[in-house]
Scaffold this motif. Structure first.
Motif, PDB file in Angstrom:
ATOM      1  N   GLN A 188      -8.246   4.247   8.250  1.00  0.00           N
ATOM      2  CA  GLN A 188      -7.033   3.734   7.569  1.00  0.00           C
ATOM      3  C   GLN A 188      -7.132   2.914   5.736  1.00  0.00           C
ATOM      4  O   GLN A 188      -7.607   1.879   6.366  1.00  0.00           O
ATOM      5  N   VAL A 189      -5.924   3.277   4.989  1.00  0.00           N
ATOM      6  CA  VAL A 189      -5.348   2.609   4.409  1.00  0.00           C
ATOM      7  C   VAL A 189      -4.590   2.133   4.099  1.00  0.00           C
ATOM      8  O   VAL A 189      -3.669   2.488   3.694  1.00  0.00           O
ATOM      9  N   THR A 190      -4.386   0.710   3.960  1.00  0.00           N
ATOM     10  CA  THR A 190      -3.488  -0.590   2.714  1.00  0.00           C
ATOM     11  C   THR A 190      -2.912  -0.654   2.111  1.00  0.00           C
ATOM     12  O   THR A 190      -4.154  -1.089   0.918  1.00  0.00           O
ATOM     13  N   LEU A 191      -1.316   0.262   1.547  1.00  0.00           N
ATOM     14  CA  LEU A 191      -1.804  -0.096   0.012  1.00  0.00           C
ATOM     15  C   LEU A 191      -0.814  -1.471   0.053  1.00  0.00           C
ATOM     16  O   LEU A 191       0.431  -1.643   0.289  1.00  0.00           O
ATOM     17  N   ALA A 192      -0.660  -2.173  -1.031  1.00  0.00           N
ATOM     18  CA  ALA A 192       0.364  -2.981  -1.886  1.00  0.00           C
ATOM     19  C   ALA A 192       0.601  -2.532  -3.131  1.00  0.00           C
ATOM     20  O   ALA A 192      -0.481  -3.365  -4.034  1.00  0.00           O
ATOM     21  N   ARG A 198      -3.411  10.017  -0.624  1.00  0.00           N
ATOM     22  CA  ARG A 198      -4.410  10.999   0.749  1.00  0.00           C
ATOM     23  C   ARG A 198      -5.230  11.650   0.277  1.00  0.00           C
ATOM     24  O   ARG A 198      -6.191  11.890  -0.606  1.00  0.00           O
ATOM     25  N   LEU A 199      -6.405  11.877   1.504  1.00  0.00           N
ATOM     26  CA  LEU A 199      -7.339  12.430   1.185  1.00  0.00           C
ATOM     27  C   LEU A 199      -7.768  13.230   0.824  1.00  0.00           C
ATOM     28  O   LEU A 199      -7.860  14.428   2.033  1.00  0.00           O
ATOM     29  N   ASN A 200      -7.499  14.015  -0.128  1.00  0.00           N
ATOM     30  CA  ASN A 200      -7.152  15.729  -0.643  1.00  0.00           C
ATOM     31  C   ASN A 200      -8.289  15.639  -1.788  1.00  0.00           C
ATOM     32  O   ASN A 200      -7.569  14.755  -2.302  1.00  0.00           O
ATOM     33  N   PRO A 201      -8.263  16.269  -2.594  1.00  0.00           N
ATOM     34  CA  PRO A 201      -8.969  15.973  -3.936  1.00  0.00           C
ATOM     35  C   PRO A 201      -7.833  16.854  -4.822  1.00  0.00           C
ATOM     36  O   PRO A 201      -8.473  16.497  -6.803  1.00  0.00           O
ATOM     37  N   PHE A 202      -6.641  16.856  -4.853  1.00  0.00           N
ATOM     38  CA  PHE A 202      -5.404  17.518  -5.831  1.00  0.00           C
ATOM     39  C   PHE A 202      -4.813  16.706  -5.625  1.00  0.00           C
ATOM     40  O   PHE A 202      -4.115  15.953  -4.569  1.00  0.00           O
ATOM     41  N   SER A 262       1.408  -2.346 -10.439  1.00  0.00           N
ATOM     42  CA  SER A 262      -0.139  -1.667  -9.447  1.00  0.00           C
ATOM     43  C   SER A 262      -0.473  -1.447  -8.157  1.00  0.00           C
ATOM     44  O   SER A 262       0.604  -2.128  -7.544  1.00  0.00           O
ATOM     45  N   CYS A 263      -0.940  -0.796  -7.529  1.00  0.00           N
ATOM     46  CA  CYS A 263      -1.321  -0.744  -5.768  1.00  0.00           C
ATOM     47  C   CYS A 263      -2.226  -1.037  -6.119  1.00  0.00           C
ATOM     48  O   CYS A 263      -3.783  -0.392  -6.001  1.00  0.00           O
ATOM     49  N   VAL A 264      -3.007  -1.534  -5.075  1.00  0.00           N
ATOM     50  CA  VAL A 264      -4.058  -2.450  -4.477  1.00  0.00           C
ATOM     51  C   VAL A 264      -4.740  -1.392  -2.641  1.00  0.00           C
ATOM     52  O   VAL A 264      -3.589  -2.171  -1.772  1.00  0.00           O
ATOM     53  N   ALA A 265      -5.291  -1.475  -3.077  1.00  0.00           N
ATOM     54  CA  ALA A 265      -5.880  -0.705  -1.706  1.00  0.00           C
ATOM     55  C   ALA A 265      -6.646  -1.499  -0.755  1.00  0.00           C
ATOM     56  O   ALA A 265      -7.556  -2.474  -1.500  1.00  0.00           O
ATOM     57  N   SER A 266      -6.783  -1.508   0.462  1.00  0.00           N
ATOM     58  CA  SER A 266      -7.260  -2.459   1.267  1.00  0.00           C
ATOM     59  C   SER A 266      -9.237  -1.144   1.159  1.00  0.00           C
ATOM     60  O   SER A 266     -10.045  -2.493   1.409  1.00  0.00           O
ATOM     61  N   GLU A 267      -8.860  -0.961   1.566  1.00  0.00           N
ATOM     62  CA  GLU A 267     -10.713  -0.159   2.084  1.00  0.00           C
ATOM     63  C   GLU A 267     -11.539   0.446   0.337  1.00  0.00           C
ATOM     64  O   GLU A 267     -10.727   1.300  -0.405  1.00  0.00           O
ATOM     65  N   ARG A 268     -12.785   0.454   1.026  1.00  0.00           N
ATOM     66  CA  ARG A 268     -13.544   0.876  -0.511  1.00  0.00           C
ATOM     67  C   ARG A 268     -13.593   2.874  -1.014  1.00  0.00           C
ATOM     68  O   ARG A 268     -13.982   3.238  -1.718  1.00  0.00           O
ATOM     69  N   THR A 269     -12.831   2.754   0.423  1.00  0.00           N
ATOM     70  CA  THR A 269     -12.514   4.573   0.293  1.00  0.00           C
ATOM     71  C   THR A 269     -11.683   4.906  -0.070  1.00  0.00           C
ATOM     72  O   THR A 269     -11.120   6.166  -0.695  1.00  0.00           O
ATOM     73  N   PHE A 270     -10.656   4.096  -1.015  1.00  0.00           N
ATOM     74  CA  PHE A 270      -9.793   4.052  -1.636  1.00  0.00           C
ATOM     75  C   PHE A 270     -10.617   4.844  -2.868  1.00  0.00           C
ATOM     76  O   PHE A 270      -9.526   6.120  -3.481  1.00  0.00           O
ATOM     77  N   SER A 271     -11.691   5.239  -3.505  1.00  0.00           N
ATOM     78  CA  SER A 271     -11.998   5.929  -4.154  1.00  0.00           C
ATOM     79  C   SER A 271     -12.157   7.227  -4.369  1.00  0.00           C
ATOM     80  O   SER A 271     -12.175   8.147  -4.354  1.00  0.00           O
TER      81      SER A 271
END
Length: 124
Positions: A1-5, A99-103, A21-30
Motif C-alpha cells: 500500500q502506497v499513500t501519496l500526499a 502504479r507498480l509497473n515500469p511503463f 510535490s507528491c510525497v509517498a509513504s513507502e520506500r517502495t515508491f522507487s
C-alpha cells in the motif's frame, strides 16, 4: 500500500509558476511509475504527465508539453511537477498517482494509488 500526499497548489496569475510535490509513504515508491492528473470542474480527470521509476522515460499531455516538467527524487520518496507559463485553463485539482509497473501510461484506471489532490487556480 502506497499513500501519496500532494502539496504546492495555490492561486497564481497567468504566466506564473508553481511547483507541486507528491510525497509517498513507502520506500517502495522507487518501484512505481508516477503520473500527475488533473480534474477541472465539470470535466473528466485527465492525464498531465508521467515518469518511470528510473526517470528514463517521461510523457506529457499535448496541452502542457513545453510548459510543465515532471521529475522525481527516489531518495526522498517524492515526485514533482514544475508548472511554468500557467494559463487559466490549467485551473484544476491536481492529483499524483502511482502504479507498480515500469511503463508510463495515460489511462487513470491503470494507476493503483492516488493522493487527495491539491487545488491550482490560475487567474487571468
Amino acid at each position: 500500500q502506497v499513500t501519496l500526499a500532494e502539496s504546492g497548489g495555490g492561486l497564481v496569475q497567468a504566466a506564473g509558476s508553481l511547483k507541486l510535490s507528491c510525497v509517498a509513504s513507502e520506500r517502495t515508491f522507487s518501484d512505481h511509475t508516477i503520473g500527475w492528473f488533473r480534474q477541472a470542474p465539470g470535466k473528466e480527470r485527465e492525464f498531465v504527465a508521467g515518469i518511470t521509476w528510473s526517470s528514463d522515460d517521461t510523457d506529457y499531455a499535448d496541452s502542457v508539453q513545453g510548459r510543465f516538467t515532471i521529475s522525481r527524487d527516489n531518495r526522498k520518496n517524492t515526485a514533482y511537477l514544475q508548472m511554468n507559463s500557467l494559463k487559466p485553463e490549467d485551473t484544476a485539482v491536481y492529483y499524483c498517482a502511482a502504479r507498480l509497473n515500469p511503463f508510463v501510461v495515460r489511462p487513470s484506471g491503470a494507476y493503483n494509488y492516488w493522493g487527495q489532490g491539491t487545488q491550482v487556480t490560475v487567474s487571468s
